[in-house]
Design an enzyme around this catalytic site. Structure first.
Site: not given
Length: 285
Positions: A136-138, A268
């Protein structure tokens, strides 16, 4: 591929908000040199070699400014493009082309960069059972585009958001009081169809998570020797995911340990863009 229905339901609002960020009242430069509407075209030029991704988003950006615009191309998402190649031509109102250029390219360059680095990482795992995952490191407000780009590059999406799956990390464990209590509470709260994943950092935590009935055990920031010991302890009783300090150089040695998944935030958060440009704008005769 992102089809038309998916585009309108899921990503039109993102694109519109990005266009609003770039055009608060008017495009002064374009309006100065184009007082009237006129049809034209411009070429999409590849300034670097890599995996192209985001062509539908690129075209959709222009369509939101000019419904009659269209992108003419012989390539598709996932194709390798060579430096210097003409990837296609955007046709439409010149005002829309000029005003939408930067937004469209920002999406396409970012998504293509992620797809390119993901393929490079994923190729390291050929021949192994281990599956490469994103995280989720977007970039804020870029998640649907970046998650899609990861799949184009050949890897697999981890959970999309906090509503998508149970992942109990160190702070969740701290809030619950222990690994055992966190898993017990999650089992009591969540529907039985939900798998429960928990983060561990030591051999002792792995043993506790296994005893408590975790479905997936994340081996977080472990050195290779500790990871080998933990995979042996788990022995197929739960799925395993390696996370933390994952570099391209480490992928094969991690896969050789026998973990089921490797999650990598770098896909990402650290992917460089693929340099692309819109050139040779020409009015229609």
């Amino acid at each position: 591929m992102i089809n038309g229905v998916t585009m309108k339901i899921n990503v039109d609002d993102y694109i519109i908000n990005t266009l609003k960020e770039d055009i608060t009242s008017e495009d002064v430069s374009t309006n100065a040199v184009m007082p009237e509407n006129k049809k034209g075209s411009a070429q999409l030029i590849c300034k670097e070699s890599g995996i192209i991704c985001g062509l539908d988003v690129f075209e959709r950006t222009f369509k939101l400014l000019d419904e009659q615009s269209y992108f003419e191309t012989d390539i598709k998402d996932g194709d390798f493009v060579e430096k210097g190649a003409v990837a296609g031509t955007i046709h439409g109102d010149i005002k829309a082309i000029l005003s939408g250029e930067r937004t469209a390219l920002n999406y396409l360059q970012r998504m293509s960069g992620i797809a390119t680095i993901t393929k490079e990482y994923n190729d390291e795992l050929k021949g192994y059972k281990t599956v490469l995952l994103d995280t989720r490191k977007t970039t804020p407000n870029m998640r649907p585009f970046e998650k899609y780009a990861v799949t184009v590059g050949g890897a697999t999406n981890h959970r999309y958001n906090l509503s998508d799956g149970i992942l109990l990390k160190d702070n969740h464990i701290g809030a619950a009081g222990s690994i055992t209590r966190a898993i017990k509470m999650a089992k009591a709260y969540a529907p039985f169809v939900r798998k429960i994943e928990i983060e561990t950092e030591t051999r002792e935590q792995v043993e506790e998570a296994l005893e408590a009935g975790a479905d997936i055990i994340m081996l977080d920031n472990m050195d290779n020797e500790t990871m080998k010991e933990c995979v042996k302890i788990i022995n197929g009783k739960a799925q395993t995911e390696c996370s933390g300090n994952v570099t391209k150089k480490r992928l094969r040695e991690i896969a050789e340990i026998g973990v089921d998944f490797i999650s990598c935030g770098a896909l990402t958060h650290s992917a460089p863009i693929l340099d692309l440009s819109l050139k040779n704008l020409t009015p229609d005769e």
